[in-house]
Design an enzyme around this catalytic site. Structure first.
Site, PDB file in Angstrom:
ATOM      1  N   CYS A  91       0.849  -1.174   0.000  1.00 20.66           N
ATOM      2  CA  CYS A  91       0.000   0.000   0.000  1.00 20.66           C
ATOM      3  C   CYS A  91       0.893   1.234   0.000  1.00 20.66           C
ATOM      4  CB  CYS A  91      -0.942   0.086   1.199  1.00 20.66           C
ATOM      5  SG  CYS A  91      -2.106  -1.264   1.288  1.00 20.66           S
TER       6      CYS A  91
ATOM      7  N   ARG B  55       3.965  -0.571  -4.769  1.00 21.94           N
ATOM      8  CA  ARG B  55       3.591  -1.086  -3.443  1.00 21.94           C
ATOM      9  C   ARG B  55       2.210  -1.737  -3.434  1.00 21.94           C
ATOM     10  NH1 ARG B  55       6.884   1.308   0.671  1.00 21.94           N
ATOM     11  NH2 ARG B  55       5.369   0.560   2.167  1.00 21.94           N
TER      12      ARG B  55
ATOM     13  N   ASN C 227      -1.681   1.726   5.881  1.00 19.77           N
ATOM     14  CA  ASN C 227      -0.894   0.623   5.346  1.00 19.77           C
ATOM     15  C   ASN C 227      -0.576  -0.295   6.528  1.00 19.77           C
ATOM     16  OD1 ASN C 227       1.005  -1.020   4.107  1.00 19.77           O
ATOM     17  ND2 ASN C 227       2.657   0.481   4.316  1.00 19.77           N
ATOM     18  N   GLY C 228      -0.872  -1.581   6.394  1.00 20.77           N
ATOM     19  CA  GLY C 228      -0.607  -2.501   7.506  1.00 20.77           C
ATOM     20  C   GLY C 228      -1.833  -3.356   7.771  1.00 20.77           C
TER      21      GLY C 228
ATOM     22  N   GLU D 170      16.073 -18.939  -8.185  1.00 24.96           N
ATOM     23  CA  GLU D 170      15.735 -17.559  -8.550  1.00 24.96           C
ATOM     24  C   GLU D 170      15.152 -17.514  -9.970  1.00 24.96           C
ATOM     25  OE1 GLU D 170      15.162 -14.932  -7.181  1.00 24.96           O
ATOM     26  OE2 GLU D 170      15.437 -13.346  -8.641  1.00 24.96           O
TER      27      GLU D 170
ATOM     28  N   LYS E 121      11.459 -16.061 -10.850  1.00 25.94           N
ATOM     29  CA  LYS E 121      11.228 -14.993 -11.839  1.00 25.94           C
ATOM     30  C   LYS E 121      10.189 -15.436 -12.857  1.00 25.94           C
ATOM     31  CE  LYS E 121      12.460 -12.254 -10.275  1.00 25.94           C
ATOM     32  NZ  LYS E 121      13.263 -12.033  -9.112  1.00 25.94           N
TER      33      LYS E 121
ATOM     34  N   GLU F 199       6.623 -15.650 -11.271  1.00 24.91           N
ATOM     35  CA  GLU F 199       5.950 -14.426 -10.831  1.00 24.91           C
ATOM     36  C   GLU F 199       5.554 -13.508 -11.979  1.00 24.91           C
ATOM     37  OE1 GLU F 199       8.120 -11.768  -8.175  1.00 24.91           O
ATOM     38  OE2 GLU F 199       9.993 -12.464  -9.030  1.00 24.91           O
TER      39      GLU F 199
ATOM     40  N   HIS G  83      15.067 -38.525  -6.982  1.00 24.20           N
ATOM     41  CA  HIS G  83      14.322 -38.767  -5.734  1.00 24.20           C
ATOM     42  C   HIS G  83      12.872 -38.304  -5.853  1.00 24.20           C
ATOM     43  CE1 HIS G  83      18.018 -40.014  -3.846  1.00 24.20           C
ATOM     44  NE2 HIS G  83      18.599 -38.928  -4.336  1.00 24.20           N
TER      45      HIS G  83
ATOM     46  N   LYS H 112       5.624  -4.773  -4.274  1.00 23.99           N
ATOM     47  CA  LYS H 112       7.080  -4.779  -4.155  1.00 23.99           C
ATOM     48  C   LYS H 112       7.558  -4.834  -2.713  1.00 23.99           C
ATOM     49  CE  LYS H 112      11.194  -3.763  -6.202  1.00 23.99           C
ATOM     50  NZ  LYS H 112      11.551  -5.050  -6.746  1.00 23.99           N
TER      51      LYS H 112
HETATM   52  C1  F6R Z   1      10.700 -11.380  -6.198  1.00 25.13           C
HETATM   53  C2  F6R Z   1      10.816 -10.376  -5.153  1.00 25.13           C
HETATM   54  C3  F6R Z   1      10.458 -10.776  -3.775  1.00 25.13           C
HETATM   55  C4  F6R Z   1      11.340 -10.024  -2.756  1.00 25.13           C
HETATM   56  C5  F6R Z   1      10.853 -10.322  -1.339  1.00 25.13           C
HETATM   57  C6  F6R Z   1      11.738  -9.674  -0.298  1.00 25.13           C
HETATM   58  O1  F6R Z   1      11.101 -10.881  -7.436  1.00 25.13           O
HETATM   59  O2  F6R Z   1      11.161  -9.258  -5.406  1.00 25.13           O
HETATM   60  O3  F6R Z   1      10.549 -12.139  -3.601  1.00 25.13           O
HETATM   61  O4  F6R Z   1      12.657 -10.414  -2.925  1.00 25.13           O
HETATM   62  O5  F6R Z   1       9.548  -9.857  -1.189  1.00 25.13           O
HETATM   63  O6  F6R Z   1      11.771  -8.295  -0.438  1.00 25.13           O
HETATM   64  P1  F6R Z   1      12.929  -7.433   0.190  1.00 25.13           P
HETATM   65  O7  F6R Z   1      14.199  -7.790  -0.506  1.00 25.13           O
HETATM   66  O8  F6R Z   1      12.523  -6.018  -0.065  1.00 25.13           O
HETATM   67  O9  F6R Z   1      12.997  -7.768   1.642  1.00 25.13           O
END
Ligand code: F6R
Length: 609
Positions: free
Chosen positions: A2, A27, A99-100, A482, A486, A489, A505, A604
């Site tokens: 948020c 956000r 926010n929260g 990773e 990617k 997501e 396994h 994010k």
């Molecule tokens: C995936 C991604 C998330 C963040 C995770 C932690 O592309 O960006 O998995 O890595 O939410 O976020 P931070 O690094 O801000 O603690």
């Protein structure tokens, strides 16, 4: 999650607020809204969907007024809809953005209903605005009403409250969700991230946990958790990135992938001298903390967790200390063992991830020798509360899928490996070899970006795929994880990663012609083992995409497409192999037509647990 923006000014603020929301859209982007006070009247516009929807609505019917608040939402309580969009109102007098998560919202809701308040949304936030309205009757002023309200809230909040009857004032409160105050000339602002306010000010004060502040055009008065007046340092922002600018790129994600050579150059700058990583890279007095470390506990979430997973191989192999890596949301709710002389390392792009922050606070209580954060956000909670900070200097990352932050985290962790290794028997030759490698990473990443055209072609193969498997071994296993994250997501293809030794396994049962298998295969000591695993897949009719070192001797045929990755040393290999996987997920997402920068259901900065 948020985004919040607020302003008290002489001029009309709706446009400033909406521009702020645009910059905060990473956000959350379920719905957006704005409320302003004009001549004692409160007007509100809300829209389901992205900030652009709100902006168009305001173009059609502009809102005038010098005091206002705005919000872009990532839904927690109540579906994304206009009625659940913030700001929420009480009796047409009070407007609130939040926010929260308010954990005791059910109890408060019942109490407020008993007092006659009528709820018009399913959100937890609405209890805040009715509670402020109620408390105001006894408190007499908005500041006291908000102070009385927050005492009753359990959970996390960053909140901003305005009252149409007191039109030149905002009251803001922070507990668990970040808020920053921006100081202008004869006007003041508040936001959940300084990025929102860069067009109007560069002077910021970060609120601390429990702070409540009263913001008018001329004054900002801050009170701590006990209600005593406090001063919070006002700093000039060093953020140079213009969040509104995608430049020549179609998406922030692509821009950020291509920014990696520069971001890595910045993170290295001034931190290596004479073949050594300077302890000061980790903050003042870091040497004092680092020299006694015998064990490292890494805590992070998502992509940052994958960076930590890679670092575990390095710290145990090269630095000679033991290392555990754990997802923050697990660590914080279990009883873990504290090893002597342990360093707690958090890794976080945002510095505000709720679980990571809580885990760090818990570790402090447990008696860890020191805490270090590897973080991209100056002034964030993790930076302020940790003993040491490695500031990533990657520049703002706007795309929800983390790219440059990940590779810069890996660089920071390689540096940490040498800084700790030095006190634990790492030879100066070894340290020199790692630093030499570090300095040549930007040029090598540049070369790896040259794979883009080949990957565009490859991505076509994934157009009709529903699943994918990623394989790696050693410190390439986290890179495979990773790569899978990617892909899932941003393209919504279901993707899993396995350490390739695990194939037989269980996951081998999944292999058929419809399951693409992506393999990361640098030329390292595990190459021959990896090749055996590749043969296991080939024998079961799987179709493989192998990202391999030029010397690894893989050849393309009917069952395998080989993409040659520039030759690189073992220290930088995880970073370099990350690049084609980022590009692959990006181009597959383009083909799938998804929203690359703002994939569905995600945000994010995950400031709620
Ligand atoms: C995936 C991604 C998330 C963040 C995770 C932690 O592309 O960006 O998995 O890595 O939410 O976020 P931070 O690094 O801000 O603690």
């Amino acid at each position: 999650m948020c985004g919040i923006v607020g302003a008290v000014a002489q001029r009309d603020v709706a446009e400033i607020l909406v521009e702020g929301l645009r910059r905060l859209e990473y956000r959350g982007y379920d719905s957006a809204g704005v409320a302003v006070i004009n001549q004692g009247e409160l007007s509100r516009t809300r829209r389901l969907g992205k900030v652009q929807e709100l902006s168009s609505a305001l173009d059609a019917a502009p809102l005038a007024g010098g005091t206002g608040i705005a919000h872009t939402r990532w839904a927690t309580h109540g579906e994304p809809s206009e009625r659940n969009a913030h700001p929420h109102l009480s009796e047409g007098d009070i407007a609130v953005v939040h926010n929260g998560i308010i954990e005791n919202h059910n109890k408060l809701r019942e109490m407020l209903k008993g007092l006659g308040y009528v709820f018009s949304s399913d959100t937890d936030t609405e209890v805040i605005c009715h509670l402020v309205h109620h408390e105001l009757k006894a408190a007499g002023n908005l500041l006291a009403a908000v102070q009385a309200t927050v005492k009753q809230l359990e959970g996390a909040y960053g909140t901003v409250v305005i009252d149409r009857r007191d039109s030149e004032r905002m009251v803001v409160a922070r507990s668990g969700s970040p808020l920053v105050i921006g100081f202008g000339l004869g006007e003041n602002f508040v936001a959940s991230d300084q990025l929102a306010l860069l067009p109007v000010t560069r002077s910021f004060a970060f609120l601390e946990e429990g702070d409540v502040a009263e913001v008018t055009r001329r004054e900002v008065n801050i009170f701590d958790v006990t209600g005593s007046p406090v001063k919070r340092e006002i700093k000039e922002s060093e953020v140079t990135h213009d969040a509104g600018d995608k430049g020549e790129y179609r998406h922030y994600m692509l821009k950020e992938i291509y920014e990696q050579p520069t971001a890595i150059t910045h993170t290295l700058e001034g931190r290596i001298a004479g073949g050594k990583v300077l302890d000061s890279a980790f903050g003042e007095n870091a040497a004092e903390f680092l020299k006694n470390i015998k064990h490292v506990q890494i805590i992070a979430c998502g992509t940052s967790y994958h960076a930590g997973m890679a670092a575990r191989y390095w710290l145990e192999d090269w630095a000679g200390v033991s290392c555990n890596v754990e997802i923050a949301s697990e660590f914080r709710y279990r009883k873990s063992h504290l090893f002597p002389n342990s360093l707690l390392v958090t890794i976080s792009q945002s510095g505000e991830t709720a679980d990571t922050l809580a885990a760090m606070r818990l570790a402090k209580e447990m008696g860890y020798k020191a805490t270090l954060t590897i973080c991209n956000s100056a002034g964030s909670s993790l930076v302020r509360e940790s003993d040491m900070a490695y500031m990533m200097k990657a520049g703002a990352e706007i795309g929800v899928a983390s790219t440059k932050a990940f590779t810069v985290q890996l660089v920071g962790l390689l540096m940490l490996t040498t800084a700790i290794g030095r006190y634990n028997g790492m030879s100066s030759e070894m340290e020199a070899a790692i630093t030499q490698s570090l300095l040549s990473i930007p040029a090598k990443v540049e070369q790896a970006l040259g794979l883009n055209e080949a990957i565009i072609e490859l991505a076509e193969d994934f157009a009709d795929k529903q699943h994918a498997l990623f394989l790696g071994r050693g410190d390439q296993y986290p890179i495979a994880m990773e790569g899978a994250l990617k892909l899932k997501e941003i393209s919504y293809i279901h993707a899993e990663a396995y350490a390739s030794g695990e194939l037989k396994h269980g996951p081998l049962a999944l292999i058929d012609a419809d399951m693409p298998v992506i393999v990361v295969a640098p030329n390292n000591e595990l190459l021959e083992k990896l090749k055996s695993n590749v043969e296991e897949v080939r024998a079961r009719g799987g179709l493989m995409y192998v990202f391999a070192d030029v010397d690894a001797e893989f050849e393309s045929d009917d069952t395998m497409k080989v993409i040659q990755v520039p030759h690189c040393d073992e220290f930088m290999a995880p970073l370099i192999y990350t690049i084609p996987l980022q590009l692959l997920s990006y181009h597959v997402a383009l083909i799938k037509g998804t929203d690359v920068d703002q994939p569905r259901n995600l945000a994010k900065s995950v400031t709620v647990e």
